[in-house]
Design a protein around this motif. Structure first.
Motif, PDB file in Angstrom:
ATOM      1  N   ARG A   1       0.731  -1.264  -0.081  1.00 26.59           N
ATOM      2  CA  ARG A   1       0.054   0.058   0.159  1.00 26.59           C
ATOM      3  C   ARG A   1       0.922   1.174  -0.075  1.00 26.59           C
ATOM      4  O   ARG A   1       0.450   2.292  -0.719  1.00 26.59           O
ATOM      5  CB  ARG A   1      -0.854   0.026   1.122  1.00 26.59           C
TER       6      ARG A   1
ATOM      7  N   ALA B   1       0.969   4.034  -2.833  1.00 25.25           N
ATOM      8  CA  ALA B   1       0.591   5.691  -2.426  1.00 25.25           C
ATOM      9  C   ALA B   1       1.852   6.423  -2.971  1.00 25.25           C
ATOM     10  O   ALA B   1       1.532   7.479  -3.332  1.00 25.25           O
ATOM     11  CB  ALA B   1       0.357   5.565  -0.783  1.00 25.25           C
TER      12      ALA B   1
ATOM     13  N   LEU C   1      -6.437   2.487  -4.054  1.00 26.86           N
ATOM     14  CA  LEU C   1      -5.150   2.756  -4.356  1.00 26.86           C
ATOM     15  C   LEU C   1      -4.893   2.202  -5.577  1.00 26.86           C
ATOM     16  O   LEU C   1      -4.375   2.919  -6.551  1.00 26.86           O
ATOM     17  CB  LEU C   1      -4.383   1.885  -3.217  1.00 26.86           C
TER      18      LEU C   1
END
Length: 323
Positions: free
Chosen positions: A17, A21, A207
């Motif tokens: 993640r 990001a 995401l």
């Protein structure tokens, strides 16, 4: 053991993640400043990210066939290699059809694989798996977002023109329908997951959606493959790999994680050597030919890899799902 294993799963999820990001922020910033990466830079970034992801699919033989059965072990490697070679030749010979089949297989493999990871992570934490509704909502967009959106992006035309012009119109008249359907399904899934309080699954889809929009298509897929799917799949290999299980008592999650990475490092060298051999033809576009060869090899290996891991994915569903 379960606590250490949970930390490995949790770490893989957090890392993937964070990487997504970071990529989103970097490319969103570049877009705001009207800075455009050259195709050569995109190719370089893609090769690096793809290379990172290669080892996760190179140890299927270690987790599928017991080493004490040499005959079965050798037979598995021989069949696995043969299937990959046939797939590579098919893709190289019938670019368009081969590519279309690989796109579909990859999307399904990614979606169900990441769903299995989500359930196994819950199991390692000592919790029930996600509900059938949650997993069903998550699986399809989790696999199709990182594959379909980059491939139906207008920016992909330039990339495909450089890599293989025959793939430019790979979806034909269904391009917009495929893209719109993926977006609608993803937004619906995110909404449903938020309503049912499955926030981590919803965050994943947000995401992946943002990554596909902000990052150049080629880089978006490579980042997903190498820094998301491969990382999560490697975490899933830990409880299936004897050498990794033997180190669980050390309670060193990172060291144990790399125990599942090291056996597959040979594949990076092997694929790069094969790639160099195939592009050593005096071309002025070595980097792009090299990337195409690597992509073909990875797609070819996806066929036996997906077949091998399918049973582990199904097992994760059966053992973890609750109504």
């Amino acid at each position: 053991m379960s606590q250490t294993l949970f930390r490995i799963y949790q770490g893989a999820g957090q890392f993937s993640r964070v990487m997504a990001a970071v990529a989103i922020l970097v490319f969103a910033s570049l877009e705001l400043t009207d800075f455009e990466l050259t195709i050569n830079v995109q190719v370089a970034l893609a090769v690096i990210a793809l290379a990172i992801g290669i080892p996760h699919g190179a140890i299927d033989h270690l987790i599928t066939i017991p080493r004490d059965s040499k005959r079965r072990f050798i037979a598995f490697i021989a069949i696995y290699t043969l299937v990959a070679i046939i797939a590579a030749l098919a893709i190289a010979r019938w670019n368009l059809v081969g590519f279309q089949l690989v796109v579909l297989m990859s999307a399904l493999h990614f979606g169900f694989g990441d769903s299995a990871y989500a359930n196994e992570s819950r199991a390692a934490e000592g919790k029930h798996g996600y509900s059938k509704f949650a997993i069903a909502s998550y699986a399809i967009p989790a696999g199709f977002l990182p594959v379909v959106l980059p491939l139906t992006d207008n920016r992909t035309l330039d990339v495909l023109q450089e890599l293989n012009p025959t793939l430019i119109n790979w979806a034909g008249t269904f391009t917009e329908l495929l893209r719109t359907s993926t977006l609608v399904f993803a937004i619906l899934a995110i909404s449903l997951l938020m309503i049912t309080r499955n926030y981590s699954l919803a965050l994943d889809l947000v995401l992946l959606l943002a990554l596909s929009f902000f990052a150049p298509p080629l880089v978006a897929f490579a980042v997903y493959f190498g820094l998301w799917h491969a990382i999560r799949h490697t975490a899933r290999l830990v409880p299936k790999l004897p050498s990794a299980i033997a180190k669980i008592s050390t309670e060193k999650p990172l060291a144990i994680f790399f125990t599942a990475v090291i056996p597959g490092l040979y594949a990076i060298l092997g694929i790069f050597v094969i790639g160099i051999i195939f592009v050593a033809r005096g071309t002025t576009e070595v980097s792009r030919d090299f990337l195409w060869v690597i992509l073909v090899i990875i797609w070819a290996l996806t066929v036996p890899h997906m077949a091998t891991t399918a049973k582990f994915d199904l097992r994760a569903f059966k053992n973890s799902l609750h109504p």
